[in-house]
Design a protein around this motif. Structure first.
Motif, mmCIF file in Angstrom:
data_model
loop_
_atom_site.group_PDB
_atom_site.id
_atom_site.type_symbol
_atom_site.label_atom_id
_atom_site.label_comp_id
_atom_site.label_asym_id
_atom_site.label_seq_id
_atom_site.Cartn_x
_atom_site.Cartn_y
_atom_site.Cartn_z
ATOM 1 N N ALA A 136 4.848 4.369 -10.527
ATOM 2 C CA ALA A 136 5.627 4.457 -9.291
ATOM 3 C C ALA A 136 4.952 5.377 -8.279
ATOM 4 N N LEU A 137 4.444 6.514 -8.748
ATOM 5 C CA LEU A 137 3.750 7.438 -7.847
ATOM 6 C C LEU A 137 2.449 6.834 -7.326
ATOM 7 N N MET A 138 1.754 6.112 -8.180
ATOM 8 C CA MET A 138 0.502 5.481 -7.752
ATOM 9 C C MET A 138 0.768 4.439 -6.667
ATOM 10 N N ARG A 139 1.836 3.693 -6.824
ATOM 11 C CA ARG A 139 2.168 2.693 -5.799
ATOM 12 C C ARG A 139 2.548 3.379 -4.486
ATOM 13 N N GLU A 140 3.268 4.488 -4.559
ATOM 14 C CA GLU A 140 3.602 5.244 -3.351
ATOM 15 C C GLU A 140 2.339 5.746 -2.655
ATOM 16 N N CYS A 141 1.376 6.218 -3.444
ATOM 17 C CA CYS A 141 0.098 6.664 -2.865
ATOM 18 C C CYS A 141 -0.606 5.515 -2.164
ATOM 19 N N LEU A 142 -0.591 4.339 -2.789
ATOM 20 C CA LEU A 142 -1.214 3.164 -2.192
ATOM 21 C C LEU A 142 -0.526 2.799 -0.881
ATOM 22 N N GLU A 143 0.795 2.874 -0.854
ATOM 23 C CA GLU A 143 1.547 2.545 0.363
ATOM 24 C C GLU A 143 1.288 3.557 1.468
ATOM 25 N N ALA A 144 1.166 4.846 1.099
ATOM 26 C CA ALA A 144 0.863 5.862 2.103
ATOM 27 C C ALA A 144 -0.516 5.634 2.714
ATOM 28 N N ALA A 145 -1.480 5.271 1.868
ATOM 29 C CA ALA A 145 -2.829 5.014 2.369
ATOM 30 C C ALA A 145 -2.870 3.758 3.223
ATOM 31 N N ARG A 146 -2.054 2.785 2.874
ATOM 32 C CA ARG A 146 -1.994 1.519 3.606
ATOM 33 C C ARG A 146 -1.181 1.662 4.895
ATOM 34 N N GLY A 147 -0.242 2.600 4.886
ATOM 35 C CA GLY A 147 0.602 2.780 6.057
ATOM 36 C C GLY A 147 1.767 1.820 6.111
ATOM 37 N N GLY A 148 2.215 1.367 4.941
ATOM 38 C CA GLY A 148 3.346 0.450 4.906
ATOM 39 C C GLY A 148 3.595 -0.060 3.508
ATOM 40 N N PRO A 149 4.650 -0.841 3.303
ATOM 41 C CA PRO A 149 4.993 -1.345 1.967
ATOM 42 C C PRO A 149 3.868 -2.202 1.376
ATOM 43 N N VAL A 150 3.773 -2.135 0.060
ATOM 44 C CA VAL A 150 2.777 -2.910 -0.685
ATOM 45 C C VAL A 150 3.521 -3.718 -1.738
ATOM 46 N N GLU A 151 3.324 -5.019 -1.740
ATOM 47 C CA GLU A 151 4.011 -5.868 -2.710
ATOM 48 C C GLU A 151 3.572 -5.531 -4.136
ATOM 49 N N ALA A 152 4.474 -5.801 -5.081
ATOM 50 C CA ALA A 152 4.192 -5.489 -6.485
ATOM 51 C C ALA A 152 2.921 -6.179 -6.967
ATOM 52 N N VAL A 153 2.691 -7.417 -6.540
ATOM 53 C CA VAL A 153 1.508 -8.141 -7.001
ATOM 54 C C VAL A 153 0.227 -7.471 -6.518
ATOM 55 N N VAL A 154 0.266 -6.872 -5.326
ATOM 56 C CA VAL A 154 -0.916 -6.181 -4.807
ATOM 57 C C VAL A 154 -1.217 -4.956 -5.660
ATOM 58 N N TRP A 155 -0.185 -4.160 -5.952
ATOM 59 C CA TRP A 155 -0.380 -2.989 -6.800
ATOM 60 C C TRP A 155 -0.883 -3.410 -8.168
ATOM 61 N N ARG A 156 -0.349 -4.501 -8.729
ATOM 62 C CA ARG A 156 -0.805 -4.957 -10.038
ATOM 63 C C ARG A 156 -2.279 -5.342 -10.006
ATOM 64 N N MET A 157 -2.712 -6.070 -8.992
ATOM 65 C CA MET A 157 -4.106 -6.498 -8.916
ATOM 66 C C MET A 157 -5.041 -5.305 -8.721
ATOM 67 N N ILE A 158 -4.647 -4.372 -7.867
ATOM 68 C CA ILE A 158 -5.519 -3.218 -7.606
ATOM 69 C C ILE A 158 -5.607 -2.317 -8.833
ATOM 70 N N ARG A 159 -4.495 -2.093 -9.520
ATOM 71 C CA ARG A 159 -4.560 -1.208 -10.685
ATOM 72 C C ARG A 159 -5.363 -1.841 -11.816
ATOM 73 N N GLN A 160 -5.349 -3.177 -11.912
ATOM 74 C CA GLN A 160 -6.147 -3.824 -12.950
ATOM 75 C C GLN A 160 -7.628 -3.849 -12.594
ATOM 76 N N TYR A 161 -7.921 -3.806 -11.305
ATOM 77 C CA TYR A 161 -9.317 -3.763 -10.876
ATOM 78 C C TYR A 161 -9.878 -2.342 -10.891
ATOM 79 N N ALA A 162 -9.093 -1.376 -10.474
ATOM 80 C CA ALA A 162 -9.565 0.004 -10.326
ATOM 81 C C ALA A 162 -9.994 0.579 -11.679
ATOM 82 N N PRO A 163 -10.979 1.478 -11.691
ATOM 83 C CA PRO A 163 -11.402 2.120 -12.945
ATOM 84 C C PRO A 163 -10.405 3.189 -13.378
ATOM 85 N N LEU A 164 -9.262 2.725 -13.841
ATOM 86 C CA LEU A 164 -8.176 3.593 -14.289
ATOM 87 C C LEU A 164 -7.992 3.451 -15.794
#
Length: 382
Positions: A136-164
C-alpha cells in the motif's frame, strides 16, 4: 552419445537432490537446485523438506529474513526463491522477457502508461524501498511520483518488473497475505542488451547444472526467454558445454562432469510441492510426467498440483486433509510402494502439523471436480 529418457529422468532427480536427501545447508541447497517456485508461500518449505536431510524450516525463515535467500519475480514470470548471490545475473538474464511482458502489457498501456514512464518512476520507487515497505505504501509512493491515481494493474506490472525483493511479512511460511517489498541490495542493469545476454548465459549454465542435460526448447521453457535468445546464449557457452543426442535426435546440452546416473538407478517415492520446478522446467514434460497424466497435474489455469513421484515419475497426487495426508494414485501401486509412500506421508504430516496442516487447502476444488484416481489412502504422523 545417446541419452535415454529414463537416464534424463534420473539425471534430473540426482541434480535436484531427489535420489537421496542431502546433508546440506538451505542456502547451498537452493543454489544446487537453482531456484524454488514460490508463488505459494509454503511450497519452498515442502520442496526443501523433500531434498534436505532433517530439514529445519526455521533455517529457511532465517535465510529469507536475512536476505541470504530472496523471493522475486523471475523465470516464467513467476515468484521464485533464489540465492541472493544469483539474483543479479538471473534478473539481468530475464530483463527482456520481464520488460516486454510487464511494461508492454495491453492493460498497462490502456491505463496510459509506457515503458518510459516506468523508467522515469523507478529511481524514486527504489530509493523509497531502501527499507521494507508495504504494498500500500509503495503504491502511494508511485502515485505521488506520478502526480495522480495509479490503477492496480499498473502497480502490479511495475512491481513485477522492478528489481524488488519480497520482505518477509509473517508466519507460518515467512510470507503472509500482506505483501512488503525492499529494493534488491545489488541492483541489476536494466534495458541493456549486453548485460541481458551475459545474464542469460549465466542463468542457462546454472540451469544445466541443476536440470541438464536439456534442449534449447527446454531452456526456453524454464526461462520463458525466446528460443532465439536461448540459442545465442548457448553459442556464448558452447565451448564450455558438451552435447548428446536425446530421443528423436534432439540435441541436448550439458555441463561437463555433471551427474548422469544410469536409467535403472533406484528412485525413492517423494511427495512433491505444488509447482515444484521439476514438473515445469522442461518443454518435454514427459521427463517427469507421463503424457496421460499431464492435464490432471497441470491444470488449465496453470495450477500444478502436489504430486506423488513413484520410480521417478508422477503417479498420483496428494493433499493435506483433516487427519493427515491423502495420497491418491493414478494407477495401481504395489504394497511395497504404498509402504514407502506411507513413511514419506507420515513424516510430511508431522512436518506440516507444526506450521500449517492444510497448506494447500484452497486448492481442494480440483479434487472436488474429479481426478482419475484408482486408490486413495490417508496417512497420519501425528
Amino acid at each position: 552419445m545417446t541419452t535415454t529418457p529414463r537416464a534424463l529422468n534420473r539425471s534430473t532427480l540426482a541434480r535436484q537432490l531427489l535420489l537421496d536427501r542431502a546433508t546440506i545447508d538451505v542456502g547451498d541447497a537452493v543454489r544446487r537446485v537453482v531456484a524454488l517456485q514460490a508463488q505459494q508461500p509454503g511450497s519452498p518449505y515442502v520442496a526443501l523438506w523433500n531434498r534436505v536431510t532433517d530439514f529445519d524450516p526455521e533455517r529457511l525463515d532465517e535465510a529469507l529474513a536475512g536476505f541470504e535467500l530472496v523471493r522475486s519475480t523471475l523465470m516464467r514470470l513467476t515468484l521464485h526463491v533464489v540465492h541472493a548471490e544469483d539474483y543479479r545475473a538471473f534478473r539481468e538474464g530475464m530483463e527482456p522477457t520481464l520488460r516486454g511482458s510487464r511494461l508492454h502489457d495491453p492493460r498497462y498501456k490502456a491505463a496510459g502508461f509506457t515503458a518510459a514512464d516506468a523508467d522515469a518512476l523507478l529511481p524514486r520507487l527504489l530509493e523509497y524501498a531502501g527499507e521494507a515497505r508495504t504494498g500500500a505504501l509503495m503504491r502511494e509512493c508511485l502515485e505521488a511520483a506520478r502526480g495522480g491515481p495509479v490503477e492496480a494493474v499498473v502497480w502490479r506490472m511495475i512491481r513485477q518488473y522492478a528489481p524488488l525483493w519480497h520482505a518477509p511479512s509473517g508466519p507460518p511460511w515467512s510470507f503472509g497475505t500482506a505483501q512488503s517489498f525492499v529494493t534488491a541490495s545489488t541492483l541489476p542493469v536494466l534495458a541493456d542488451p549486453d548485460a541481458a545476454a551475459a545474464g542469460l548465459a549465466v542463468l542457462l549454465r546454472r540451469y544445466l547444472e541443476g536440470f541438464g542435460p536439456a534442449s534449447v526448447p527446454d531452456m526456453a521453457q524454464f526461462t520463458t526467454a525466446p528460443r532465439g535468445r536461448v540459442r545465442e546464449a548457448v553459442r556464448l557457452l558452447e565451448g564450455d558445454l558438451v552435447q548428446s543426442e536425446g530421443q528423436g535426435g534432439t540435441v541436448l546440452y550439458d555441463v561437463p562432469g555433471a551427474p548422469l546416473p544410469d536409467g535403472e538407478t533406484p528412485a525413492p517415492p517423494r511427495l512433491m510441492a505444488m509447482w515444484d520446478s521439476v514438473l515445469l522446467a522442461y518443454a518435454d514434460r514427459g521427463r517427469m510426467i507421463p503424457p496421460e497424466y499431464r492435464k490432471h497435474v497441470i491444470r488449465v489455469n496453470g495450477d500444478t498440483l502436489p504430486t506423488l513421484l513413484v520410480d521417478g515419475y508422477v503417479a498420483g497426487v496428494w493433499r493435506p486433509v483433516e487427519g493427515g495426508i491423502e495420497a491418491s494414485a493414478f494407477h495401481p501401486l504395489s504394497a511395497r510402494v504404498w509402504e514407502e509412500l506411507a513413511g514419506e506421508a507420515e513424516a510430511l504430516d508431522t512436518f506440516l502439523a507444526a506450521r500449517d496442516p492444510r497448506v494447500y487447502g484452497r486448492y481442494d476444488h480440483w479434487w472436488v471436480k474429479g481426478l482419475p484416481t484408482v486408490e486413495t489412502r490417508v496417512f497420519t504422523g501425528r
